[in-house]
Each structure stands twice: as structure tokens, then as C-alpha cells.
Write a protein that holds these residues in place. Structure first.
Motif, PDB file in Angstrom:
ATOM      1  N   LEU A 102     -36.285  52.679  55.099  1.00 52.82           N
ATOM      2  CA  LEU A 102     -34.991  52.222  55.608  1.00 52.82           C
ATOM      3  C   LEU A 102     -35.011  52.110  57.129  1.00 52.82           C
ATOM      4  N   PHE A 103     -35.538  53.132  57.800  1.00 54.48           N
ATOM      5  CA  PHE A 103     -35.567  53.114  59.259  1.00 54.48           C
ATOM      6  C   PHE A 103     -36.471  51.997  59.782  1.00 54.48           C
ATOM      7  N   TYR A 104     -37.600  51.788  59.110  1.00 53.55           N
ATOM      8  CA  TYR A 104     -38.515  50.717  59.543  1.00 53.55           C
ATOM      9  C   TYR A 104     -37.837  49.362  59.431  1.00 53.55           C
ATOM     10  N   ALA A 105     -37.174  49.129  58.296  1.00 50.33           N
ATOM     11  CA  ALA A 105     -36.521  47.838  58.098  1.00 50.33           C
ATOM     12  C   ALA A 105     -35.382  47.644  59.095  1.00 50.33           C
ATOM     13  N   ARG A 106     -34.632  48.710  59.323  1.00 50.71           N
ATOM     14  CA  ARG A 106     -33.421  48.580  60.134  1.00 50.71           C
ATOM     15  C   ARG A 106     -33.705  48.513  61.632  1.00 50.71           C
ATOM     16  N   PHE A 107     -34.604  49.387  62.098  1.00 50.04           N
ATOM     17  CA  PHE A 107     -34.793  49.512  63.544  1.00 50.04           C
ATOM     18  C   PHE A 107     -36.032  48.795  64.073  1.00 50.04           C
ATOM     19  N   LEU A 108     -36.938  48.379  63.205  1.00 50.74           N
ATOM     20  CA  LEU A 108     -38.148  47.692  63.660  1.00 50.74           C
ATOM     21  C   LEU A 108     -38.256  46.280  63.098  1.00 50.74           C
ATOM     22  N   SER A 109     -38.230  46.175  61.767  1.00 53.99           N
ATOM     23  CA  SER A 109     -38.470  44.875  61.144  1.00 53.99           C
ATOM     24  C   SER A 109     -37.361  43.866  61.431  1.00 53.99           C
ATOM     25  N   VAL A 110     -36.112  44.269  61.151  1.00 54.74           N
ATOM     26  CA  VAL A 110     -34.997  43.326  61.347  1.00 54.74           C
ATOM     27  C   VAL A 110     -34.858  42.902  62.816  1.00 54.74           C
ATOM     28  N   THR A 134     -28.412  43.366  56.420  1.00 53.52           N
ATOM     29  CA  THR A 134     -28.849  42.010  56.114  1.00 53.52           C
ATOM     30  C   THR A 134     -29.652  42.012  54.824  1.00 53.52           C
ATOM     31  N   ALA A 135     -29.598  40.895  54.126  1.00 53.47           N
ATOM     32  CA  ALA A 135     -30.427  40.732  52.934  1.00 53.47           C
ATOM     33  C   ALA A 135     -31.790  40.183  53.298  1.00 53.47           C
ATOM     34  N   GLY A 136     -32.013  39.887  54.574  1.00 54.78           N
ATOM     35  CA  GLY A 136     -33.300  39.360  55.008  1.00 54.78           C
ATOM     36  C   GLY A 136     -33.242  37.864  55.236  1.00 54.78           C
ATOM     37  N   PRO A 137     -34.192  37.330  55.978  1.00 57.70           N
ATOM     38  CA  PRO A 137     -34.166  35.905  56.313  1.00 57.70           C
ATOM     39  C   PRO A 137     -34.269  35.000  55.093  1.00 57.70           C
ATOM     40  N   GLY A 138     -34.857  35.486  54.000  1.00 57.26           N
ATOM     41  CA  GLY A 138     -34.974  34.659  52.804  1.00 57.26           C
ATOM     42  C   GLY A 138     -33.670  34.508  52.049  1.00 57.26           C
ATOM     43  N   ASN A 139     -32.656  35.318  52.396  1.00 57.60           N
ATOM     44  CA  ASN A 139     -31.372  35.271  51.703  1.00 57.60           C
ATOM     45  C   ASN A 139     -30.220  34.953  52.651  1.00 57.60           C
ATOM     46  N   LEU A 215     -29.935  44.888  43.180  1.00 58.22           N
ATOM     47  CA  LEU A 215     -31.237  45.397  43.587  1.00 58.22           C
ATOM     48  C   LEU A 215     -32.068  44.322  44.274  1.00 58.22           C
ATOM     49  N   ASP A 216     -31.827  43.058  43.920  1.00 55.58           N
ATOM     50  CA  ASP A 216     -32.590  41.962  44.516  1.00 55.58           C
ATOM     51  C   ASP A 216     -31.862  41.305  45.691  1.00 55.58           C
ATOM     52  N   THR A 217     -30.843  41.978  46.226  1.00 54.79           N
ATOM     53  CA  THR A 217     -30.150  41.445  47.400  1.00 54.79           C
ATOM     54  C   THR A 217     -30.921  41.797  48.662  1.00 54.79           C
ATOM     55  N   GLY A 218     -32.121  41.305  48.740  1.00 54.40           N
ATOM     56  CA  GLY A 218     -32.938  41.468  49.925  1.00 54.40           C
ATOM     57  C   GLY A 218     -33.236  42.915  50.287  1.00 54.40           C
ATOM     58  N   ILE A 219     -33.505  43.147  51.551  1.00 55.43           N
ATOM     59  CA  ILE A 219     -33.923  44.459  52.025  1.00 55.43           C
ATOM     60  C   ILE A 219     -32.796  45.474  51.941  1.00 55.43           C
ATOM     61  N   TYR A 220     -31.550  45.040  52.170  1.00 51.82           N
ATOM     62  CA  TYR A 220     -30.443  45.997  52.087  1.00 51.82           C
ATOM     63  C   TYR A 220     -30.238  46.460  50.649  1.00 51.82           C
ATOM     64  N   GLY A 221     -30.218  45.518  49.716  1.00 53.64           N
ATOM     65  CA  GLY A 221     -30.027  45.886  48.316  1.00 53.64           C
ATOM     66  C   GLY A 221     -31.125  46.782  47.783  1.00 53.64           C
ATOM     67  N   SER A 222     -32.367  46.478  48.127  1.00 53.58           N
ATOM     68  CA  SER A 222     -33.479  47.277  47.611  1.00 53.58           C
ATOM     69  C   SER A 222     -33.463  48.693  48.178  1.00 53.58           C
ATOM     70  N   THR A 223     -33.211  48.843  49.479  1.00 55.79           N
ATOM     71  CA  THR A 223     -33.179  50.187  50.065  1.00 55.79           C
ATOM     72  C   THR A 223     -31.951  50.959  49.593  1.00 55.79           C
TER      73      THR A 223
END
Length: 286
Positions: A102-110, A134-139, A215-223
Motif C-alpha cells: 500500500l505504501f509503495y503504491a501510494r507514496f512511490l508508484s502513483v 486512484t484505480a491506476g492509469p489503466g482505469n 477487487l479489480d478496481t485497480g490498485i486501490y481496489g486490490s489493496t
């Protein structure tokens, strides 16, 4: 309940390890067959799960009989305590990995995908700026809403905190040999655990039915579902443990100065409480 004076009790001729191994292997094979679309997979998976339940039931029953029979010495008690400590440490590492994701996606990846320069973000993602949640750039453009802290998560937080209090009251009642208060507050703790599970199930219904949060709502849904879902499984397991311990309390299995089985369950439940506080802050509020 007498206790062995010295030595270390070692059971002989136990079939539970091999039964558990066969059950676990069958369960994994069944899951693999099911994922491959083979109808036999459900039967193999069901048989493996049934064997595991049978193993857990029988093995724990043997452990309880050995403990009540006074076969465990002080050394066994110390090893059981260390075993529980290491188990909880492994659970900390388990949830630590998911919090790390979660921290990687939120504070580094996004932030990296969003680009520090707005012009870069416009080139990469067609003028859409990425910001958490965010659900990620793909969504991009997907119609969904994040789960807020009110009302269900906040109510569940109060429920779990209250359950920690009732469990502590019950523990002190056991130390004071007050059986009536012990059993009363244990059932109160169980009721609170079941209430938490029911409310979380309703929260998932709200997420799917009204927020389009899946669950498939991008990075937010999965985490979100990964963290809250695994925690919910731990609450369910903890509630089952509390039920077993309460029934043992009603049978008089624990004494004021000898009740590690009770303490181990209390440790686990308080650990689940602490994990939820982290979830409440980092998943729902921040």
C-alpha cells in the motif's frame, strides 16, 4: 489440574501430521484443478478441506486432553509461549508486506506515474493527473468511489476496541477466579467479534453495489480488499478461537495461575485489534 514436575512431554504414535499433510496437498491440488476448469477440482478441494478440519479438530482435542491431564511441564509452557510469540511475529510480517504494498503504491508508484511535472503527466496519461486514491492509469475515467471512514469502518473500530476491553475484563476475572464474570464477558467479546464480521460483510456489499468498488478496481481496489479481507479472515479465526476458549472456561479447564491457552487467544485477539487500527488510519482516513 496438576502439572508435570519435569521433562518435556512428547506424544508418540500421532497420525495427525500425515493426515494434515494429505489434506493440505489435496486442497492445493483441488484448487489448481478448479482453476484449470476441471470439474474434479471441487471434489478434491472439498475432500482436502474436510481432512484439514478433521485434523485440526482431532489434534487440538488431543492437546487439550494432554494439558488438562497435567502432562505439560513448565518447560512445555515456556516453549508454547515462545511458539505463540513467533507465530504473532510471522503475522506481523504477513501484514507488514501488505502495508508495504500500500505504501509503495501510494507514496512511490502513483506519484512517479503522475509525474512531478504536470506537463509530463499530460503527455503520459492524456491530461489526467494521478492522485491517491486512484484505480491506476489503466482505469482512468472509471466511475467508482473510495470507501470512507464513516459510518461502517468507524463503528467497526469502536466494536473491536470494545471487544479488547471486554476480553481484558474477562482475563482479570479468570485471574480472580470469578467464573461468572469470566464467562459473561467472554460471550460479550464473541458477540462483538460476530458483529464486526457481519458489518464488514455489509460494507463489502455497499462497496460492490453502490460504490462500484471491486477487487479489480485497480490498485486501490486490490489493496483495499487485500488488507481488509485478510484482516476479516483473522477476525473470523479469532472469534472461533474465542468460542473454543469460552467453552473450555465453562468446563473449568483453566486455573487462575495456569491458563496459557486463554492467554494465547487473548494475545492473538489484541494483535488483530492493533492491525485494524492501522488499517483504519492508513486505508480509510489518509
Amino acid at each position: 489440574m496438576a502439572q508435570a514436575e519435569s521433562g518435556y512431554y512428547v506424544p508418540h504414535g500421532s497420525n495427525w501430521p500425515i493426515i494434515g499433510s494429505v489434506g493440505l496437498t489435496s486442497l492445493v491440488i483441488g484448487i489448481a484443478l478448479y482453476l484449470e476448469g476441471m470439474g474434479l477440482g471441487l471434489w478434491v478441494m472439498g475432500a482436502g478441506g474436510a481432512l484439514l478440519i478433521y485434523m485440526v479438530w482431532g489434534w487440538f482435542a488431543d492437546v487439550i486432553r494432554e494439558s488438562v491431564g497435567g502432562l505439560y511441564s513448565a518447560q512445555v509452557d515456556r516453549s508454547l509461549r515462545w511458539g505463540m510469540i513467533w507465530f504473532i511475529f510471522s503475522e506481523i510480517m504477513f501484514f507488514g508486506a501488505f502495508f508495504g504494498a500500500l505504501f509503495y503504491a501510494r507514496f512511490l508508484s502513483v506519484p512517479w506515474l503522475g509525474g512531478e511535472d504536470p506537463a509530463t503527466s499530460r503527455v503520459l496519461w492524456d491530461s489526467a493527473l494521478l492522485a491517491w486514491p486512484t484505480a491506476g492509469p489503466g482505469n482512468l475515467g472509471l466511475d467508482w468511489k473510495p470507501m470512507g471512514p464513516w459510518p461502517l469502518p468507524t463503528i467497526n473500530t469502536l466494536i473491536l476496541l470494545t471487544s479488547g476491553v471486554t476480553l481484558t475484563v474477562a482475563h482479570h476475572a479468570l485471574k480472580e477466579n470469578n467464573r461468572r464474570r469470566l464467562i459473561t464477558f467472554m460471550w460479550m467479546t464473541i458477540a462483538l467479534g460476530l458483529a464486526f464480521i457481519c458489518l464488514q460483510a455489509y460494507e463489502y456489499y455497499e462497496a460492490y453495489a453502490h460504490l462500484n468498488l471491486r477487487l479489480d478496481t485497480g490498485i486501490y481496489g486490490s489493496t483495499f480488499f487485500m488488507l481488509t479481507g485478510f484482516h476479516g479472515v483473522h477476525v473470523l479465526l479469532g472469534t472461533i478461537m474465542l468460542i473454543v476458549i469460552t467453552l473450555r472456561c465453562m468446563k473449568g479447564h483453566f486455573e487462575a495461575d495456569s491458563h496459557f491457552g486463554y492467554e494465547a487467544t487473548a494475545w492473538y485477539w489484541h494483535f488483530v485489534d492493533v492491525v485494524w487500527l492501522g488499517l483504519y488510519v492508513f486505508v480509510y482516513i489518509m
